[in-house]
Design a protein around this motif. Sequence first.
Motif, PDB file in Angstrom:
ATOM      1  N   GLU A   1       1.827  23.890   1.049  1.00  0.00           N
ATOM      2  CA  GLU A   1       0.820  24.664   0.313  1.00  0.00           C
ATOM      3  C   GLU A   1      -0.334  23.775  -0.119  1.00  0.00           C
ATOM      4  O   GLU A   1      -1.446  24.237  -0.345  1.00  0.00           O
ATOM      5  N   ILE A   2      -0.008  22.487  -0.256  1.00  0.00           N
ATOM      6  CA  ILE A   2      -1.047  21.504  -0.585  1.00  0.00           C
ATOM      7  C   ILE A   2      -0.921  20.367   0.425  1.00  0.00           C
ATOM      8  O   ILE A   2       0.182  19.975   0.816  1.00  0.00           O
ATOM      9  N   LEU A   3      -2.081  19.857   0.826  1.00  0.00           N
ATOM     10  CA  LEU A   3      -2.087  18.814   1.850  1.00  0.00           C
ATOM     11  C   LEU A   3      -2.647  17.514   1.283  1.00  0.00           C
ATOM     12  O   LEU A   3      -3.693  17.511   0.616  1.00  0.00           O
ATOM     13  N   LEU A   4      -1.915  16.434   1.530  1.00  0.00           N
ATOM     14  CA  LEU A   4      -2.465  15.110   1.265  1.00  0.00           C
ATOM     15  C   LEU A   4      -3.051  14.604   2.589  1.00  0.00           C
ATOM     16  O   LEU A   4      -2.402  14.701   3.632  1.00  0.00           O
ATOM     17  N   VAL A   5      -4.278  14.114   2.539  1.00  0.00           N
ATOM     18  CA  VAL A   5      -4.893  13.549   3.741  1.00  0.00           C
ATOM     19  C   VAL A   5      -5.201  12.089   3.473  1.00  0.00           C
ATOM     20  O   VAL A   5      -5.825  11.743   2.456  1.00  0.00           O
ATOM     21  N   GLY A   6      -4.743  11.234   4.374  1.00  0.00           N
ATOM     22  CA  GLY A   6      -5.021   9.808   4.242  1.00  0.00           C
ATOM     23  C   GLY A   6      -4.836   9.136   5.591  1.00  0.00           C
ATOM     24  O   GLY A   6      -4.124   9.661   6.446  1.00  0.00           O
ATOM     25  N   PHE A   7      -5.488   7.977   5.780  1.00  0.00           N
ATOM     26  CA  PHE A   7      -5.307   7.250   7.041  1.00  0.00           C
ATOM     27  C   PHE A   7      -4.686   5.884   6.760  1.00  0.00           C
ATOM     28  O   PHE A   7      -4.723   5.387   5.626  1.00  0.00           O
ATOM     29  N   GLY A   8      -4.121   5.292   7.806  1.00  0.00           N
ATOM     30  CA  GLY A   8      -3.586   3.938   7.696  1.00  0.00           C
ATOM     31  C   GLY A   8      -2.504   3.806   6.646  1.00  0.00           C
ATOM     32  O   GLY A   8      -1.641   4.681   6.491  1.00  0.00           O
ATOM     33  N   LEU A   9      -2.554   2.719   5.904  1.00  0.00           N
ATOM     34  CA  LEU A   9      -1.548   2.395   4.899  1.00  0.00           C
ATOM     35  C   LEU A   9      -1.361   3.532   3.891  1.00  0.00           C
ATOM     36  O   LEU A   9      -0.235   3.862   3.498  1.00  0.00           O
ATOM     37  N   VAL A  10      -2.466   4.147   3.489  1.00  0.00           N
ATOM     38  CA  VAL A  10      -2.419   5.188   2.458  1.00  0.00           C
ATOM     39  C   VAL A  10      -1.547   6.368   2.891  1.00  0.00           C
ATOM     40  O   VAL A  10      -0.848   6.966   2.068  1.00  0.00           O
ATOM     41  N   ALA A  11      -1.548   6.679   4.193  1.00  0.00           N
ATOM     42  CA  ALA A  11      -0.753   7.807   4.673  1.00  0.00           C
ATOM     43  C   ALA A  11       0.732   7.577   4.403  1.00  0.00           C
ATOM     44  O   ALA A  11       1.479   8.516   4.125  1.00  0.00           O
ATOM     45  N   ARG A  12       1.158   6.311   4.478  1.00  0.00           N
ATOM     46  CA  ARG A  12       2.578   5.998   4.190  1.00  0.00           C
ATOM     47  C   ARG A  12       2.901   6.282   2.724  1.00  0.00           C
ATOM     48  O   ARG A  12       3.969   6.796   2.396  1.00  0.00           O
TER      49      ARG A  12
ATOM     50  N   ALA B   1       4.760  10.235  -1.729  1.00  0.00           N
ATOM     51  CA  ALA B   1       4.285  11.151  -2.771  1.00  0.00           C
ATOM     52  C   ALA B   1       4.682  12.586  -2.438  1.00  0.00           C
ATOM     53  O   ALA B   1       5.071  13.366  -3.327  1.00  0.00           O
ATOM     54  N   ALA B   2       4.607  12.941  -1.139  1.00  0.00           N
ATOM     55  CA  ALA B   2       4.981  14.298  -0.705  1.00  0.00           C
ATOM     56  C   ALA B   2       6.472  14.543  -0.933  1.00  0.00           C
ATOM     57  O   ALA B   2       6.882  15.635  -1.359  1.00  0.00           O
ATOM     58  N   GLN B   3       7.280  13.507  -0.668  1.00  0.00           N
ATOM     59  CA  GLN B   3       8.725  13.636  -0.911  1.00  0.00           C
ATOM     60  C   GLN B   3       8.994  13.861  -2.395  1.00  0.00           C
ATOM     61  O   GLN B   3       9.774  14.735  -2.773  1.00  0.00           O
ATOM     62  N   LEU B   4       8.332  13.086  -3.239  1.00  0.00           N
ATOM     63  CA  LEU B   4       8.489  13.224  -4.696  1.00  0.00           C
ATOM     64  C   LEU B   4       8.061  14.619  -5.143  1.00  0.00           C
ATOM     65  O   LEU B   4       8.712  15.247  -5.983  1.00  0.00           O
ATOM     66  N   ALA B   5       6.982  15.122  -4.556  1.00  0.00           N
ATOM     67  CA  ALA B   5       6.469  16.454  -4.917  1.00  0.00           C
ATOM     68  C   ALA B   5       7.486  17.527  -4.543  1.00  0.00           C
ATOM     69  O   ALA B   5       7.741  18.458  -5.313  1.00  0.00           O
TER      70      ALA B   5
ATOM     71  N   LYS C   1       5.364  22.252  -2.548  1.00  0.00           N
ATOM     72  CA  LYS C   1       5.369  22.098  -1.086  1.00  0.00           C
ATOM     73  C   LYS C   1       4.120  21.334  -0.633  1.00  0.00           C
ATOM     74  O   LYS C   1       3.040  21.900  -0.491  1.00  0.00           O
ATOM     75  N   VAL C   2       4.331  20.038  -0.411  1.00  0.00           N
ATOM     76  CA  VAL C   2       3.218  19.160  -0.035  1.00  0.00           C
ATOM     77  C   VAL C   2       3.467  18.597   1.368  1.00  0.00           C
ATOM     78  O   VAL C   2       4.589  18.219   1.708  1.00  0.00           O
ATOM     79  N   GLY C   3       2.442  18.580   2.170  1.00  0.00           N
ATOM     80  CA  GLY C   3       2.488  17.939   3.488  1.00  0.00           C
ATOM     81  C   GLY C   3       1.454  16.827   3.556  1.00  0.00           C
ATOM     82  O   GLY C   3       0.604  16.691   2.672  1.00  0.00           O
ATOM     83  N   VAL C   4       1.589  16.014   4.600  1.00  0.00           N
ATOM     84  CA  VAL C   4       0.631  14.912   4.786  1.00  0.00           C
ATOM     85  C   VAL C   4      -0.012  15.026   6.163  1.00  0.00           C
ATOM     86  O   VAL C   4       0.682  15.205   7.168  1.00  0.00           O
ATOM     87  N   PHE C   5      -1.310  14.923   6.181  1.00  0.00           N
ATOM     88  CA  PHE C   5      -2.031  14.872   7.457  1.00  0.00           C
ATOM     89  C   PHE C   5      -2.686  13.507   7.585  1.00  0.00           C
ATOM     90  O   PHE C   5      -3.429  13.076   6.694  1.00  0.00           O
TER      91      PHE C   5
ATOM     92  N   LYS D   1      -3.589  25.689   0.182  1.00  0.00           N
ATOM     93  CA  LYS D   1      -4.451  26.086  -0.945  1.00  0.00           C
ATOM     94  C   LYS D   1      -5.500  25.017  -1.262  1.00  0.00           C
ATOM     95  O   LYS D   1      -6.560  25.321  -1.806  1.00  0.00           O
ATOM     96  N   GLY D   2      -5.130  23.790  -0.983  1.00  0.00           N
ATOM     97  CA  GLY D   2      -6.062  22.719  -1.326  1.00  0.00           C
ATOM     98  C   GLY D   2      -5.683  21.414  -0.659  1.00  0.00           C
ATOM     99  O   GLY D   2      -4.564  21.251  -0.153  1.00  0.00           O
ATOM    100  N   ILE D   3      -6.638  20.494  -0.624  1.00  0.00           N
ATOM    101  CA  ILE D   3      -6.415  19.183  -0.012  1.00  0.00           C
ATOM    102  C   ILE D   3      -6.742  18.110  -1.030  1.00  0.00           C
ATOM    103  O   ILE D   3      -7.767  18.185  -1.727  1.00  0.00           O
ATOM    104  N   LEU D   4      -5.857  17.116  -1.123  1.00  0.00           N
ATOM    105  CA  LEU D   4      -6.193  15.900  -1.868  1.00  0.00           C
ATOM    106  C   LEU D   4      -6.318  14.771  -0.851  1.00  0.00           C
ATOM    107  O   LEU D   4      -5.346  14.417  -0.191  1.00  0.00           O
ATOM    108  N   ASP D   5      -7.541  14.268  -0.725  1.00  0.00           N
ATOM    109  CA  ASP D   5      -7.793  13.156   0.195  1.00  0.00           C
ATOM    110  C   ASP D   5      -7.636  11.855  -0.600  1.00  0.00           C
ATOM    111  O   ASP D   5      -8.223  11.706  -1.674  1.00  0.00           O
TER     112      ASP D   5
END
Lengths: 274, 355
Positions: B249-260, B265-269, B275-279, B300-304
């Motif tokens: 329902e919410i997406l975290l977007v990050g590249f490289g090291l930050v994506a890890r 963070a998605a697991q903790l959420a 319900k958080v996913g990572v792109f 619903k929203g993205i946190l980059d």
Amino acid sequence: MSEKTLVNEEQHFEEMIAEESICTTDNLVYEKPDTLLDTPMHYCPGCGHGVAHRLIAEVIDELGIQEDTIGVAPVGCSVFAYNYLNIDMTEAAHGRASAVATAIKRVLPDKYVFSYQGDGDLAAIGTAETIHTCNRGENLLIIFINNGIYGMTGGQMAPTTLPGMKSTTSPFGRDVATMGNPLKITELVAQLPGVYYCTRTAVNNAGNVRRAKKAIQKGFEYQKLNKGLSFVEIVSNCPSNWKMTPLASNKWMEENMFAFYPLGDLKVPNDKEK
Amino acid sequence: MSEMKLMKGNEALAEAAIRAGCDAYFGYPITPQSEVLEYLANYAHRTGMVVLQAESEVASINMVYGAAGTGRKIMTSSSSPGMSLMMEGVSYIACAELPCLLVNVVRGGPGLGTIQPSQGDYFQAVKGGGHGDYKLIVLAPSTVQEMVDFVRDGFDLAFKYKNPVMILTDGALGQMMEKVDLFPQMDRKTEFESWATVGKPKTRERNVITSLNIQADEMEKTNIHLQAKYKLIEENEIKYEEYMCDDAEILLVGFGLVARICKKAAQLAREKGIKVGVFRPISLFPFPTAKINELAGKVKGILDVEMNAGQMVEDVRLAVNGKIPVEFHGRMGGVVPSPEEILHKLEEKFVGEIA
């Protein structure tokens, strides 16, 4: 003279040549080198670049190394050197020709590599590359054209502009107190152990043209023997930016440039090594 | 034969260069990437590749330009301030259409900055950096394994498109040790492209490598050609990773090291029922614009999240095109965000209450 008259003159000249047959394969004593292309040069009348290009082409022809030579052109008046020489060439960023040449030679150690650079390129913006390429003793030839001015950009002060010499950025003459001294980079690199052969020549008269050609030839020959770096300076003129006729610019060069940049060898291999 | 090893990112990348059949490396020491040059100085003799420590990054990149013109596999690596010095040469290489591999092990900036990890060079890598309209193909690894694989893939892409490829990594990935599966030793090239400056045989016209065209209309043609190539790259070479995006329902977007870190963070959420996913964009150019736009229709929203003041977020917002809110969280100057910090920010922005 109108354009039409010019065309007529040209036609008349061509007809005259055809009629008199003064150029036959039997009587030719002076030919264009194979390595020199037919492209009309963009250099100003009386400029030394054309002669220097021709000498490189002649040497490449005579050594039979056209297929094995890669040239590096600089930024400056000779940026288009690749339009005139019928060899593979790379055009480098301003000052970086010797770094580019270094890399080509490192990956193609069996080929002949040379860079052709002006004074602004080699002795100002590219000083670090020049000194380190020489100091590493890269096995290549650097041909350095020194006319004491930035030609391509319109006559600004160069690192080699003489004290008192006028340019568009030293309009009252080079004042060494505020603008610094002209840099004798050839004397400088001659001190470096990586430099095997270092000489200063000119192309203002037949004798000097012959000596300059010999120097370029040595540069290629030492390269074949893996001797290290050869550095050939050609002190030259810039009639347009010196604001002189070609003849006057040559006279001025002989009287002023040669006095500060004396012609001759700065470093030669000793006889045993030869 | 492939080989499993525990290796530091920079050293693994250098080993990958040898195994990829790289012909020459030109570089200059700078923290936190000097291990690349050091490793190659020790081990490159295995394949006979040229390794030269240049007098500066300016010289290094111009050596890359010269050597790449001979059709060989050529690379350099540096870190942020050194990469800034290389930008002029990168522009020349891109315009002359020479294949080569560039590696930026990014550190905190601006200026001399820090030697800790950062993603502050995203704009420089993706938007140009040097002068004129050009693009690099930019790959952002998030593991030491990808530091290795992207060397091989990067060379392939560089030759496929006659374009410089950059591996945009950071000081943490360069310095951390992880298990890596090293691909088998590849042969060095023995046949070279028709455009290479290797000495002109009588059978062909001379080859000239240049980025100069003094006629404006001719130079425009060069630009049109480059833009067409970049479009082709955008059509064919987009790479990304989706992590728990299916029901997010919410997406975290990050590249490289930050994506890890975002994955943790998605697991903790999810443990808290959010319900958080990572792109993770892997290719930063070409950027996965269409995919992000598609995902924006499902969440619903993205946190980059980035280790900079907000650079890739501009491309994410362009991709989302106003469909949903795109918030940003960044740490700068060499500071690495923690999973808890990212979760906290996510809850603050999207859950409406601070946990």
